[in-house]
Design a protein around this motif. Structure first.
Motif, PDB file in Angstrom:
ATOM      1  N   ASP A   1       0.835  -1.283  -0.179  1.00 58.56           N
ATOM      2  CA  ASP A   1      -0.050   0.052   0.102  1.00 58.56           C
ATOM      3  C   ASP A   1       0.624   1.178   0.038  1.00 58.56           C
ATOM      4  OD1 ASP A   1      -2.631  -1.164   0.258  1.00 58.56           O
ATOM      5  OD2 ASP A   1      -2.227  -1.682   2.335  1.00 58.56           O
ATOM      6  N   ALA A   2       0.612   2.238  -0.731  1.00 60.12           N
ATOM      7  CA  ALA A   2       1.311   3.541  -0.747  1.00 60.12           C
ATOM      8  C   ALA A   2       0.525   4.693  -1.294  1.00 60.12           C
ATOM      9  CB  ALA A   2       2.671   3.427  -1.749  1.00 60.12           C
ATOM     10  N   GLY A   3       0.703   5.683  -0.651  1.00 59.60           N
ATOM     11  CA  GLY A   3       0.127   7.013  -0.952  1.00 59.60           C
ATOM     12  C   GLY A   3       0.545   8.239  -0.500  1.00 59.60           C
ATOM     13  N   PHE A   4      -0.323   9.135  -0.210  1.00 59.25           N
ATOM     14  CA  PHE A   4       0.059  10.578   0.384  1.00 59.25           C
ATOM     15  C   PHE A   4      -0.873  11.008   1.272  1.00 59.25           C
ATOM     16  CE2 PHE A   4       1.668  10.048  -4.011  1.00 59.25           C
ATOM     17  CZ  PHE A   4       2.959  10.370  -3.790  1.00 59.25           C
ATOM     18  N   GLY A   5      -0.488  10.866   2.713  1.00 61.22           N
ATOM     19  CA  GLY A   5      -1.444  11.093   3.844  1.00 61.22           C
ATOM     20  C   GLY A   5      -2.659  10.079   3.713  1.00 61.22           C
ATOM     21  N   ALA A   6      -3.831  10.884   3.677  1.00 58.15           N
ATOM     22  CA  ALA A   6      -4.983   9.875   3.565  1.00 58.15           C
ATOM     23  C   ALA A   6      -5.390   9.200   2.123  1.00 58.15           C
ATOM     24  CB  ALA A   6      -6.250  10.456   4.437  1.00 58.15           C
ATOM     25  N   THR A   7      -4.609   9.700   1.123  1.00 61.46           N
ATOM     26  CA  THR A   7      -5.057   9.478  -0.151  1.00 61.46           C
ATOM     27  C   THR A   7      -4.285   8.260  -0.760  1.00 61.46           C
ATOM     28  OG1 THR A   7      -5.348  11.813  -0.740  1.00 61.46           O
ATOM     29  CG2 THR A   7      -5.143  10.434  -2.574  1.00 61.46           C
ATOM     30  N   PRO A   8      -4.942   7.254  -0.959  1.00 60.66           N
ATOM     31  CA  PRO A   8      -4.082   5.734  -1.471  1.00 60.66           C
ATOM     32  C   PRO A   8      -3.679   6.051  -2.838  1.00 60.66           C
ATOM     33  CG  PRO A   8      -6.393   5.238  -1.129  1.00 60.66           C
ATOM     34  CD  PRO A   8      -6.334   6.677  -0.782  1.00 60.66           C
ATOM     35  N   VAL A   9      -2.564   5.357  -3.357  1.00 62.21           N
ATOM     36  CA  VAL A   9      -2.422   5.493  -4.489  1.00 62.21           C
ATOM     37  C   VAL A   9      -2.107   4.056  -5.186  1.00 62.21           C
ATOM     38  CG1 VAL A   9      -0.706   6.218  -6.452  1.00 62.21           C
ATOM     39  CG2 VAL A   9      -1.396   7.965  -4.549  1.00 62.21           C
ATOM     40  N   VAL A  10      -1.377   3.204  -4.397  1.00 66.03           N
ATOM     41  CA  VAL A  10      -1.090   1.821  -4.692  1.00 66.03           C
ATOM     42  C   VAL A  10      -1.623   1.050  -3.553  1.00 66.03           C
ATOM     43  CG1 VAL A  10       0.382  -0.047  -4.748  1.00 66.03           C
ATOM     44  CG2 VAL A  10       0.943   2.244  -5.836  1.00 66.03           C
ATOM     45  N   ARG A  11      -2.601  -0.117  -3.955  1.00 59.58           N
ATOM     46  CA  ARG A  11      -3.335  -0.717  -3.213  1.00 59.58           C
ATOM     47  C   ARG A  11      -3.105  -2.395  -3.393  1.00 59.58           C
ATOM     48  NH1 ARG A  11      -6.775   2.780  -5.800  1.00 59.58           N
ATOM     49  NH2 ARG A  11      -7.799   4.490  -4.464  1.00 59.58           N
TER      50      ARG A  11
END
Length: 275
Positions: free
Chosen positions: A30-40
């Motif tokens: 899982d990767a993202g920025f803050g509360a925004t997921p980008v990779v799930r």
């Protein structure tokens, strides 16, 4: 902030074949920025000394994924990472892993050529080694010259610049600058080379040179190639992974993925119905 990895049941879609060792193993990433997921919840195997192309529409998480593979994602304020990435079965996010030394093993070439413009061609090649302290310890000049020649040769640039190594890196053409950046990455002797859309700013002739180079480099390195160009993925890679909305939809040998995709969404993307 980097979130602590949490154990999860990984999906089954991977890129490994039965006869080739896995060099990089992504598990429930899982990767993202803050509360925004980008990779799930992404699980993917990258076989050793193969070229894996990552395709998908803009914003699907391609660049975020590849930056997680050498811990560059965490350099962005607010970045979050969960799950694990294994290099030769060792988690690169373990507490005892030095990210700077890790990036010697997993090098990266960016979308836009970024040589140090006023630094000489020679010093551009040596920049990564100087940054990590690898040239300390009294290496003699002939040995250093050998490193420069070897890296430029592997990047298919030596014959074009061998008589002007003192010239500024910014004096080269766009395609030459990108090969200089590849030489800089190769000089530190990586095991994996990440290439994030390395040809998007280049003309067709320079693009062909980079693709020819990828075919040569695959004999020595594991390569992960992010590309928006599906024709390039078809030409340059052994395996292709299709991402959509941060999820891995399908990963298969390149010829099979482009001719017999197993998921309708993959077929719709490669035939131009969206993206």
């Amino acid at each position: 902030m980097i979130a602590a990895p949490a154990p999860r049941a990984p999906p089954t879609t991977t890129a490994a074949d039965a006869t080739t060792p896995v060099k990089l193993a992504v598990r429930a990433l899982d990767a993202g920025f803050g509360a925004t997921p980008v990779v799930r919840q992404l699980t993917l195997d990258v076989p050793e000394r193969r070229v894996l192309a990552i395709i998908g529409p803009s914003g699907c998480g391609k660049s975020t994924l590849v930056r997680c593979l050498n811990r560059m994602h965490e350099l962005v304020p607010g970045a979050t990472v969960g799950g694990s990435v294994l290099l030769d079965d060792h988690d690169i996010y373990a507490r005892d892993v030095d990210p700077v030394l890790l990036r010697r093993r997993i090098g990266m070439v960016f979308q836009k050529p970024n040589p140090f413009p006023t630094m000489s061609i020679r010093e551009n090649v040596l920049a990564g080694l100087r940054l990590t302290g690898a040239l300390r310890g009294g290496r003699k000049q002939p040995a250093i010259d050998g490193i420069v020649e070897q890296a430029l040769t592997r990047a298919a640039l030596w014959d074009e610049v061998k008589d002007r190594l003192a010239a500024a890196g910014g004096s080269l053409s766009g395609g030459q600058q990108q090969r200089l950046c590849i030489a800089r990455a190769l000089a530190v002797e990586p095991e994996v080379l990440l290439m994030d859309e390395p040809c998007s700013a280049l003309d067709p002739i320079a693009t062909a040179r980079i693709e020819d180079l990828i075919h040569v480099l695959r004999e020595r390195y594991t390569i992960v190639l992010v590309t928006h160009n599906m024709q390039q993925a078809a030409r340059a890679s052994d395996l292709t992974a299709f991402l959509l909305h941060g999820e891995l939809i399908e990963c298969a040998p390149t010829e099979r993925l482009f001719t017999q995709p197993s998921d309708r969404r993959t077929e719709d993307y490669i035939t131009g119905k969206f993206g």
